[in-house]
Design a protein around this motif. Structure first.
Motif, mmCIF file in Angstrom:
data_model
loop_
_atom_site.group_PDB
_atom_site.id
_atom_site.type_symbol
_atom_site.label_atom_id
_atom_site.label_comp_id
_atom_site.label_asym_id
_atom_site.label_seq_id
_atom_site.Cartn_x
_atom_site.Cartn_y
_atom_site.Cartn_z
ATOM 1 N N ARG A 72 73.554 27.473 -48.118
ATOM 2 C CA ARG A 72 73.732 26.336 -49.011
ATOM 3 C C ARG A 72 74.172 25.141 -48.160
ATOM 4 N NH1 ARG A 72 77.911 28.035 -52.960
ATOM 5 N NH2 ARG A 72 76.836 30.039 -53.086
ATOM 6 N N VAL A 85 88.891 36.665 -41.288
ATOM 7 C CA VAL A 85 87.504 36.715 -40.844
ATOM 8 C C VAL A 85 86.624 36.894 -42.067
ATOM 9 C CG1 VAL A 85 85.808 38.098 -39.579
ATOM 10 C CG2 VAL A 85 88.051 37.709 -38.602
ATOM 11 N N SER A 134 87.042 26.765 -48.263
ATOM 12 C CA SER A 134 87.323 27.726 -49.337
ATOM 13 C C SER A 134 86.439 28.956 -49.180
ATOM 14 C CB SER A 134 87.074 27.091 -50.699
ATOM 15 O OG SER A 134 85.682 26.937 -50.899
ATOM 16 N N ASP A 135 86.874 30.058 -49.788
ATOM 17 C CA ASP A 135 86.098 31.303 -49.740
ATOM 18 C C ASP A 135 84.679 31.073 -50.261
ATOM 19 O OD1 ASP A 135 88.598 32.203 -49.096
ATOM 20 O OD2 ASP A 135 88.707 33.730 -50.650
ATOM 21 N N SER A 136 84.573 30.292 -51.328
ATOM 22 C CA SER A 136 83.243 30.099 -51.918
ATOM 23 C C SER A 136 82.380 29.211 -51.032
ATOM 24 C CB SER A 136 83.355 29.522 -53.327
ATOM 25 O OG SER A 136 83.968 28.257 -53.283
ATOM 26 N N PHE A 164 86.818 47.619 -45.371
ATOM 27 C CA PHE A 164 88.041 46.855 -45.198
ATOM 28 C C PHE A 164 87.884 45.423 -45.692
ATOM 29 C CE2 PHE A 164 88.368 50.217 -41.975
ATOM 30 C CZ PHE A 164 89.584 50.758 -42.348
ATOM 31 N N LEU A 165 86.647 44.982 -45.870
ATOM 32 C CA LEU A 165 86.428 43.626 -46.367
ATOM 33 C C LEU A 165 86.528 43.588 -47.885
ATOM 34 C CD1 LEU A 165 83.357 42.681 -44.155
ATOM 35 C CD2 LEU A 165 85.758 42.063 -43.799
ATOM 36 N N GLN A 166 86.738 42.392 -48.424
ATOM 37 C CA GLN A 166 86.729 42.250 -49.880
ATOM 38 C C GLN A 166 85.374 42.686 -50.434
ATOM 39 O OE1 GLN A 166 87.680 38.230 -50.946
ATOM 40 N NE2 GLN A 166 89.825 38.412 -50.341
ATOM 41 N N ARG A 206 67.326 33.283 -56.561
ATOM 42 C CA ARG A 206 67.072 31.869 -56.753
ATOM 43 C C ARG A 206 65.594 31.676 -57.055
ATOM 44 N NH1 ARG A 206 68.730 29.216 -51.644
ATOM 45 N NH2 ARG A 206 70.564 30.553 -51.642
ATOM 46 N N ALA A 250 98.073 31.712 -41.883
ATOM 47 C CA ALA A 250 97.036 32.569 -42.480
ATOM 48 C C ALA A 250 95.777 32.582 -41.613
ATOM 49 C CB ALA A 250 96.705 32.095 -43.885
ATOM 50 N N GLN A 283 66.672 34.325 -48.067
ATOM 51 C CA GLN A 283 68.031 34.587 -48.551
ATOM 52 C C GLN A 283 68.108 34.210 -50.034
ATOM 53 O OE1 GLN A 283 70.679 35.516 -46.427
ATOM 54 N NE2 GLN A 283 72.433 35.229 -47.757
ATOM 55 N N TRP A 318 80.111 33.418 -56.097
ATOM 56 C CA TRP A 318 81.043 32.414 -56.593
ATOM 57 C C TRP A 318 80.350 31.318 -57.399
ATOM 58 C CZ3 TRP A 318 86.147 33.421 -56.126
ATOM 59 C CH2 TRP A 318 86.581 34.244 -55.087
ATOM 60 N N ARG A 348 81.899 37.870 -46.873
ATOM 61 C CA ARG A 348 82.972 38.717 -47.401
ATOM 62 C C ARG A 348 84.213 38.610 -46.522
ATOM 63 N NH1 ARG A 348 80.821 44.363 -47.507
ATOM 64 N NH2 ARG A 348 82.838 44.769 -48.458
ATOM 65 N N LYS A 349 85.360 38.421 -47.182
ATOM 66 C CA LYS A 349 86.601 38.107 -46.478
ATOM 67 C C LYS A 349 87.368 39.358 -46.087
ATOM 68 C CE LYS A 349 90.560 35.009 -47.163
ATOM 69 N NZ LYS A 349 91.182 34.097 -48.158
ATOM 70 N N SER A 350 87.991 39.319 -44.936
ATOM 71 C CA SER A 350 88.905 40.381 -44.520
ATOM 72 C C SER A 350 90.250 40.185 -45.215
ATOM 73 C CB SER A 350 89.136 40.305 -43.015
ATOM 74 O OG SER A 350 89.897 39.143 -42.714
ATOM 75 N N MET A 395 82.681 38.110 -43.002
ATOM 76 C CA MET A 395 81.471 38.731 -42.454
ATOM 77 C C MET A 395 80.435 38.693 -43.572
ATOM 78 S SD MET A 395 81.673 42.305 -40.418
ATOM 79 C CE MET A 395 80.381 42.820 -39.279
ATOM 80 N N ASN A 396 79.350 37.973 -43.348
ATOM 81 C CA ASN A 396 78.332 37.799 -44.378
ATOM 82 C C ASN A 396 78.963 37.359 -45.696
ATOM 83 O OD1 ASN A 396 76.259 38.601 -42.580
ATOM 84 N ND2 ASN A 396 76.865 40.730 -42.899
ATOM 85 N N PHE A 419 76.979 31.287 -45.663
ATOM 86 C CA PHE A 419 76.189 32.512 -45.448
ATOM 87 C C PHE A 419 74.857 32.407 -46.180
ATOM 88 C CE2 PHE A 419 75.447 36.862 -47.392
ATOM 89 C CZ PHE A 419 74.702 37.339 -46.329
ATOM 90 N N ASN A 420 74.893 31.846 -47.370
ATOM 91 C CA ASN A 420 73.683 31.712 -48.191
ATOM 92 C C ASN A 420 72.877 30.451 -47.876
ATOM 93 O OD1 ASN A 420 73.892 34.108 -49.632
ATOM 94 N ND2 ASN A 420 75.320 33.217 -51.107
ATOM 95 N N THR A 429 93.950 38.957 -45.180
ATOM 96 C CA THR A 429 94.567 37.832 -44.476
ATOM 97 C C THR A 429 95.731 38.325 -43.615
ATOM 98 O OG1 THR A 429 93.930 36.279 -46.211
ATOM 99 C CG2 THR A 429 95.801 35.654 -44.833
ATOM 100 N N ILE A 453 88.801 26.574 -56.097
ATOM 101 C CA ILE A 453 87.588 26.650 -55.280
ATOM 102 C C ILE A 453 86.822 25.344 -55.347
ATOM 103 C CG2 ILE A 453 85.413 27.872 -55.003
ATOM 104 C CD1 ILE A 453 86.949 30.227 -56.505
ATOM 105 N N GLN A 511 81.095 31.557 -48.392
ATOM 106 C CA GLN A 511 80.007 32.369 -48.966
ATOM 107 C C GLN A 511 78.736 31.516 -49.045
ATOM 108 O OE1 GLN A 511 80.500 35.575 -50.271
ATOM 109 N NE2 GLN A 511 78.615 35.930 -51.362
#
Lengths: 221, 221, 221
Positions: free
Chosen positions: B192, B123, B181-183, A105-107, C192, B120, C186, A191, B128-130, B125-126, B189-190, B132, A221, B186
């Motif tokens: 950064r 969620v 932002s989505d990025s 269900f996630l992207q 990386r 809007a 990670q 990204w 990855r976007k659900s 998860m790791n 999660f990483n 909206t 972004i 992400q």
């Protein structure tokens, strides 16, 4: 910002989309709605990397068309989620299929790669690579066709089957005429900025909606 | 280095935690143990991004409270894993629920975003976007409450239910008063580096343990 | 480029591999085929990080050896996927096991970490960390053994069991004599660049094939 537009392009007019990145939403199962992507260069290809982000609430046993490039007589490059959940692509004939986790269900970030000289074909799901398969070594994809998202054309942009249509969100669709490295593809999932995709690039591509395709415009972004 | 501390703060004293990043461990199901986070600014919010890393060995049908912000009379922002595995949040009333993969045994990075102007909600998860969802457009979260991890307060910091308590590890809890932002998400999660979270930032936040909460202190990244 | 080589090293000759990164392919279940890795420094270790990328089409109830380091009399460090799907490692005796998602069909990045001073042991799957377990505090791994991929040696490089052999792709195997940070691990998953691994580094390691091991050579990243 988060803005939503609906196009009902009965006149098949060319619509200039708001500045990217945009998300296409196919809200319902139809045999009429699709988006055409105008490529920057002819698709005479002996290699490619094709990436996209998708999210769909379709589940169970259903074919889902993810990408179609068709010339007059051939399905030059069709990308599918198969009935059994495998991902596949077809270069005018039998396809190559990959066992992968179900689209959830996630992207999901997907990339498909193929290189004619070795025949090496692979799928990347959220940056993780499938086993490599050998497929259609020596083949060339033919130019002069049209690229569409949302429907599978059984002839030159017609004869759609709602039961194969795409329902959900699709965006960030980019195509290169070469095979990107594993780490570059992992970077796309993350990204990380890349060079502009040279067959078509989602951020700059001209898109032509047919029927009702909703476009969600998100901030850069 | 890898050091472990246990706080039994019957006096509810304010404990200055060792230098971050720290991992909170709730080892058992209780209706007494929780950690309060002291925010840097009042939670008068018309938008937020709330992120955390969690790992739990709880499985099967059980509600799990992930975050609670409560004013005198209202559950202003409660974040849950629902009985059926969905993730959800509630802004003083009915909630918004998201179909996602089950929380597994590995650490999971979660972000929740909401923007009052569009409604809007999503969620991640790791990274990855659900899909909206539109939720509580025009609503404002009220200031003056208290933030706790580990328990769901049915009144102003009391009446806890062990069967809803959090058991496992939780850390890297950060909150912004805007939608990232989505990025950027992400990137979180990483691991950064990002700008400091402006509602509260795990690396600098004052934490107040109540009952027995174990803190594992790990080396800076 | 995408090139494939097969080594049938009946003479157990030392083969200089083409420039890395290379992927090892064990195509069949055998009790003969394996690859030895020549370490740069003796494995007298009180801490380690061991990482690799694997893809296997083995499924169901089957043990899979992922890594073996054996001295004359001891399995100093064996890494397994257990019958029930758990990941584990054994330091000359009982092992430590971790509940993780099943190894699927896509490439999976794995890291195993252990630190003698605290006994902290953990697994990372695609950058995501398991719960930490305390294991073999104070132990030291002994030097003077040999490292092999593909088989589990029940004595000093012999007595292999085909039913425990590795089948699939394995590559990017690197070992450090310390525990890397969560964010560094990670980063490894995300390709990386890191400092060279100091026990052995896949990009520079000398590999010695025994039996038939296929090597796929891919372009530098």
């Amino acid at each position: 910002g988060y803005h939503s537009f609906s196009f009902f392009s009965l006149l098949q007019s060319v619509v200039s989309l708001p500045t990217s990145p945009s998300i296409l939403v196919f809200s319902n199962e139809t045999n009429t709605n699709y988006m055409e992507i105008i490529a920057e260069k002819p698709l005479q290809l002996t290699a490619f990397t094709l990436c996209m982000r998708v999210a769909t609430e379709l589940s169970g046993e259903r074919e889902i068309i993810l990408f179609a490039y068709r010339t007059n007589n051939f399905d030059e490059l069709n990308v599918w989620r198969e009935l059994d959940g495998r991902l596949s692509f077809y270069l005018s004939g039998d396809g190559v299929l990959f066992q992968v986790p179900y689209l959830g269900f996630l992207q999901t970030h997907l990339c498909f790669t193929w290189d004619s000289s070795s025949g090496a074909a692979a799928v990347f799901m959220n940056g993780r690579k499938s086993q490599t398969k050998i497929y259609r070594k020596g083949h060339t994809i033919r130019p002069g066709g049209r690229i569409i998202l949302g429907q599978d054309p059984d002839n030159f942009l017609g004869n759609f089957d709602a039961k194969q249509s795409f329902v959900g969100e699709i965006f960030d669709v980019n195509m290169w005429d070469s095979v990107l490295s594993d780490s570059a593809i992992q970077g796309l999932f993350n990204w990380r900025k890349q060079d502009r995709a040279n067959v078509f690039d989602w951020q700059f591509a001209e898109l032509r909606p047919f029927g009702a395709v909703e476009v969600i415009n998100v901030d850069p972004i």
